[in-house]
Design an enzyme around this catalytic site. Sequence first.
Site, PDB file in Angstrom:
ATOM      1  N   HIS A  49      -1.564  45.490  48.011  1.00  0.00           N
ATOM      2  CA  HIS A  49      -1.258  44.062  48.881  1.00  0.00           C
ATOM      3  C   HIS A  49      -0.192  44.493  49.968  1.00  0.00           C
ATOM      4  O   HIS A  49       0.165  43.380  50.650  1.00  0.00           O
ATOM      5  CB  HIS A  49      -0.800  42.993  47.845  1.00  0.00           C
TER       6      HIS A  49
ATOM      7  N   ASP B  90      -9.782  47.047  41.847  1.00  0.00           N
ATOM      8  CA  ASP B  90      -8.977  45.746  41.428  1.00  0.00           C
ATOM      9  C   ASP B  90      -9.433  44.567  41.399  1.00  0.00           C
ATOM     10  O   ASP B  90     -10.348  44.291  42.386  1.00  0.00           O
ATOM     11  CB  ASP B  90      -7.418  46.067  42.163  1.00  0.00           C
TER      12      ASP B  90
ATOM     13  N   HIS C 287      -8.013  41.847  42.321  1.00  0.00           N
ATOM     14  CA  HIS C 287      -7.482  41.084  43.555  1.00  0.00           C
ATOM     15  C   HIS C 287      -7.837  41.894  44.924  1.00  0.00           C
ATOM     16  O   HIS C 287      -7.988  43.121  44.713  1.00  0.00           O
ATOM     17  CB  HIS C 287      -6.003  41.094  43.612  1.00  0.00           C
TER      18      HIS C 287
ATOM     19  N   ASP D 296      -7.624  44.767  35.885  1.00  0.00           N
ATOM     20  CA  ASP D 296      -7.350  43.320  35.777  1.00  0.00           C
ATOM     21  C   ASP D 296      -8.754  42.445  35.872  1.00  0.00           C
ATOM     22  O   ASP D 296      -8.705  41.329  35.915  1.00  0.00           O
ATOM     23  CB  ASP D 296      -6.305  42.782  36.671  1.00  0.00           C
TER      24      ASP D 296
END
Lengths: 347, 347
Positions: B164, B200, B202, B289
């Site tokens: 991120h 991931d 995200h 995740d």
Amino acid sequence: MLAVWSGRHAGHDPQHEVQFGERIPIYEVPARAEAIRAALEADGGFSLVGPRDHGTGPIEAVHDPAMLRYLEEAWRDWEALGRGGELVPHTVLHPGLREGMGPAAEPSTPAGRIGFWCFETMTPIVAGTYEAVRAAADVGLTAADAVLGGERAAYALCRPPGHHAARAVFGGYCFLNNAAIAAEHLVRETGEPVAVLDVDYHHGNGTQQLFWERGDVLYVSLHGDTRRAYPYFTGSPEETGAGRGRGATMNVPLPEGCSDDRYLDLLDRALEAVAGFPGETLVVSLGLDTLAEDPITDLALTLDVYPEIGRRVGALGRRTVVVQEGGYHLPSLGEGVVGFLRGVGGG
Amino acid sequence: MLAVWSGRHAGHDPQHEVQFGERIPIYEVPARAEAIRAALEADGGFSLVGPRDHGTGPIEAVHDPAMLRYLEEAWRDWEALGRGGELVPHTVLHPGLREGMGPAAEPSTPAGRIGFWCFETMTPIVAGTYEAVRAAADVGLTAADAVLGGERAAYALCRPPGHHAARAVFGGYCFLNNAAIAAEHLVRETGEPVAVLDVDYHHGNGTQQLFWERGDVLYVSLHGDTRRAYPYFTGSPEETGAGRGRGATMNVPLPEGCSDDRYLDLLDRALEAVAGFPGETLVVSLGLDTLAEDPITDLALTLDVYPEIGRRVGALGRRTVVVQEGGYHLPSLGEGVVGFLRGVGGG
């Protein structure tokens, strides 16, 4: 002097703000407006009237209509998440997130929407927020109408305040920029330039942004130097406007511990700029958070100075709409506002 | 398989994150890395080694050097405020704040600096953060060196995660983009294009931003559709890169409740894009995740799928650096990572 106010401000009643991730009691409380109203009533020199509904037109002349729509829908969004409490963002649209990629589209999910429109965590939305911010805009517009109708000066007891709200982002206890909405209304109704003088402790970054490229609206602000003070990212004296607005923005940063005398000297410099700007009308963003006792700021002004600040503003001889912004020392708020307004009105 | 890790991650040990203004226990904890390390050791098929110090050069090849300097100084800044606890911003540089005014300069005051560099409230800085993030970058770089030295695959047990973090902003539990730093290192050392596959949950908004206009780095991401999922402001399939990077970004949004089979179908589409991209080297941003049990996400993958995901990645036949990103269900984390890595390695 005519003073416009609305009881609907009281619906915006969040209990907390979030500073550095910590929930603390919020400083921007309904009791602020009530303290001012009580002082106006006790003084006897003010006629208190309610606002006239101006609809969304004058708001959308200043703000992104999509932001207004969001403010209307935000609480419903938040309730749909089933979380209760008060809505503040955790993830904010920072320019670095899309560097090189162009502007973002508004997300559809509540957590994304709030960070698309709000830049910080100290301006919670609660059930009554939208009604309160619409009323505050109408309070400012109604005071502007009074001046358009011939009053020498009028006071708009706006709450929530407004000067940190820019075209398409809100924060800093502010949602809609009441002073900018009033100023734009005056420009459109008079066809003449309008000056905005901002004497709140904090830089009115929203107002500056809204009129940055406008030659017909002067923005002059005295504020705690944003090298140390909120809102940090604007407010330097090097910022003077752009395009047609070049030279129509003036920032006067104030030092920590600024005294009455020093403040008045710097005010005179700001008033010179207003005096040199064309037009008959002035909007004042009035904050009482310049007071020494204010709990969130760092100047050293005394209550005695506000009548003199008002007197010097009044000496400009312009038709004047005074719009309430900040000020968080409740015991002094009413006296400070009344003193300022009596100064403006020559009382 | 070589696995690089550093115990210095443990110095980054904030107790809380702030969601919607509420402090809750943080999900991104040191125990995550320890669980993975324990599983690698128990498996027996991995050689654990420490990172080599690469200095700041490879980091500054990707990130704004001023952001790295801020990360080094942030805790000192915060301590100077005398507030204790953990540093998160309350006021973030939103693009609307300076609309029409050009980019902001970095403020000098701590409250301004943190919001100039960080976009949210879930990535606290504590005393050991800078040492941990520097170590995590070195972990990724050292795994990349192993692959440059002839290893078929290597694993970087990075913590904090990185995807991120963009050129000049951080957040999302991430400070420096370990995968992007490793990818850029590989590009510079090989002189050849490099593909980054991000699995991931995200969207790796930081990695996408960093390589948005780069034709020599492919970024392909499968992630929870950002119309509902963090980080909200990027991640749509319409985003495909720009300039020389046009066509070198590929986003594959995943539906809520996505199953193993559906995931593998979409993964094949992503792997086709990697297979069609030149170069011999692949960086994988690995998040666990995507697992059904993960406490902060909404897919329905089972632990059984990770070896198969790894196998399909390994079948690309590229030299592969696997960089750890998220994954917050502690009891499954080690098994998931080991399963994936054995799949990649053909084990």
